[in-house]
Scaffold this motif. Sequence first.
Motif, short mmCIF file in Angstrom:
data_model
loop_
_atom_site.label_atom_id
_atom_site.label_comp_id
_atom_site.label_asym_id
_atom_site.label_seq_id
_atom_site.Cartn_x
_atom_site.Cartn_y
_atom_site.Cartn_z
N ALA A 188 1.00 -1.11 0.03
CA ALA A 188 -0.01 0.14 -0.03
C ALA A 188 0.88 1.17 0.10
O ALA A 188 0.65 2.31 0.67
N ALA A 189 1.81 1.29 -0.74
CA ALA A 189 2.75 2.39 -0.90
C ALA A 189 2.41 3.46 -1.63
O ALA A 189 1.69 3.32 -2.65
N ASN A 190 2.40 4.84 -1.25
CA ASN A 190 2.07 5.99 -2.09
C ASN A 190 3.08 6.03 -3.18
O ASN A 190 4.36 6.47 -2.91
N ILE A 191 2.77 5.66 -4.33
CA ILE A 191 3.77 5.80 -5.51
C ILE A 191 3.59 7.29 -6.43
O ILE A 191 4.16 7.35 -7.43
N ALA A 234 5.77 -6.95 -9.56
CA ALA A 234 4.31 -6.95 -10.32
C ALA A 234 3.31 -6.52 -9.49
O ALA A 234 3.28 -6.80 -8.25
N ILE A 235 2.41 -5.54 -9.76
CA ILE A 235 1.23 -4.99 -9.21
C ILE A 235 0.29 -6.21 -8.71
O ILE A 235 -0.43 -7.20 -9.39
N THR A 236 -0.08 -6.38 -7.43
CA THR A 236 -0.91 -7.21 -6.77
C THR A 236 -2.27 -6.60 -6.32
O THR A 236 -3.53 -7.19 -6.35
N SER A 237 -2.34 -5.39 -5.66
CA SER A 237 -3.53 -4.60 -5.61
C SER A 237 -3.12 -3.13 -5.53
O SER A 237 -2.23 -2.65 -5.39
N PHE A 257 -10.08 2.81 -8.30
CA PHE A 257 -9.68 1.27 -8.38
C PHE A 257 -8.99 0.70 -7.12
O PHE A 257 -8.22 1.49 -6.79
N GLY A 258 -9.64 -0.19 -6.51
CA GLY A 258 -9.12 -0.55 -5.36
C GLY A 258 -10.16 -1.23 -4.49
O GLY A 258 -11.18 -1.25 -4.80
N GLY A 259 -9.73 -1.97 -3.33
CA GLY A 259 -10.68 -2.39 -2.22
C GLY A 259 -11.15 -3.88 -2.98
O GLY A 259 -12.52 -3.93 -2.46
#
Length: 236
Positions: free
Chosen positions: A76-79, A116-119, A145-147
């Motif tokens: 859950a990093a702020n990118i 790779a993006i998981t969420s 997008f999310g949750g």
Amino acid sequence: MPSNVRNWLAAIAVLFTASWAHAQATVYTVTPPSAYAGVNNFTAPCGAGTCQNFTLAMAASGSFTTSSPLAGSLVAANIFPLVTAFSFSDGLNTYSSADAAVRVVRFNVSTDAGGAITSVLIAVERWQTGTSPHTAGDRLSVLQFGGGATFAAHNTGCSSVGISLTGMADTCLATPSDASRAEANGPAAAWFAAAAPGPTSIPTLSEWSLIVLAGCMGLTVIRRRRVQDNQPLIAL
């Protein structure tokens, strides 16, 4: 090593470093577009703003570009500081980083060990009424997008304006539902990563590096010949 040769080699190193950095830019795309599974449209007549309806034929889509590939094992990093551009669509509205009416609420990503993006938890908004600075009562569209899902709202009211989690001012922080708002929801989106395309109309940095390298090699050959012939060197 002569100083002029050292200077040329330093220039080559800088160009190759810049070329490598450019090649690392990465595009993450919603693949395939996240089709909506349900809609909850506005109740006629339209009481505020510009009412439009979502349909089940629509989908959330888009992509974002980062200056370098995402690191592995992010949680859950702020990118958002890495994001150089983005463009999303909810089927009715487009949310582009080039649009002055668009705000980024949050841009958090989790990845596996390989990057790779998981969420994700990405939320963007676009003001539809009012002018900046906006106030409660102005209307906007929202895409998230999310949750474990994808959610879109069109022509929703705003009850609170402030600074978002990404540090962006003039962002709506609360969007209560009303009869003029339309909603759509779907499953969680999948993200595909690919290297960002480079420029095609001008030489790339790597090509310039090769040109400089060729010039440096030619200079070295000329220097050796002049030294062998005991001829004075041309000052560079």
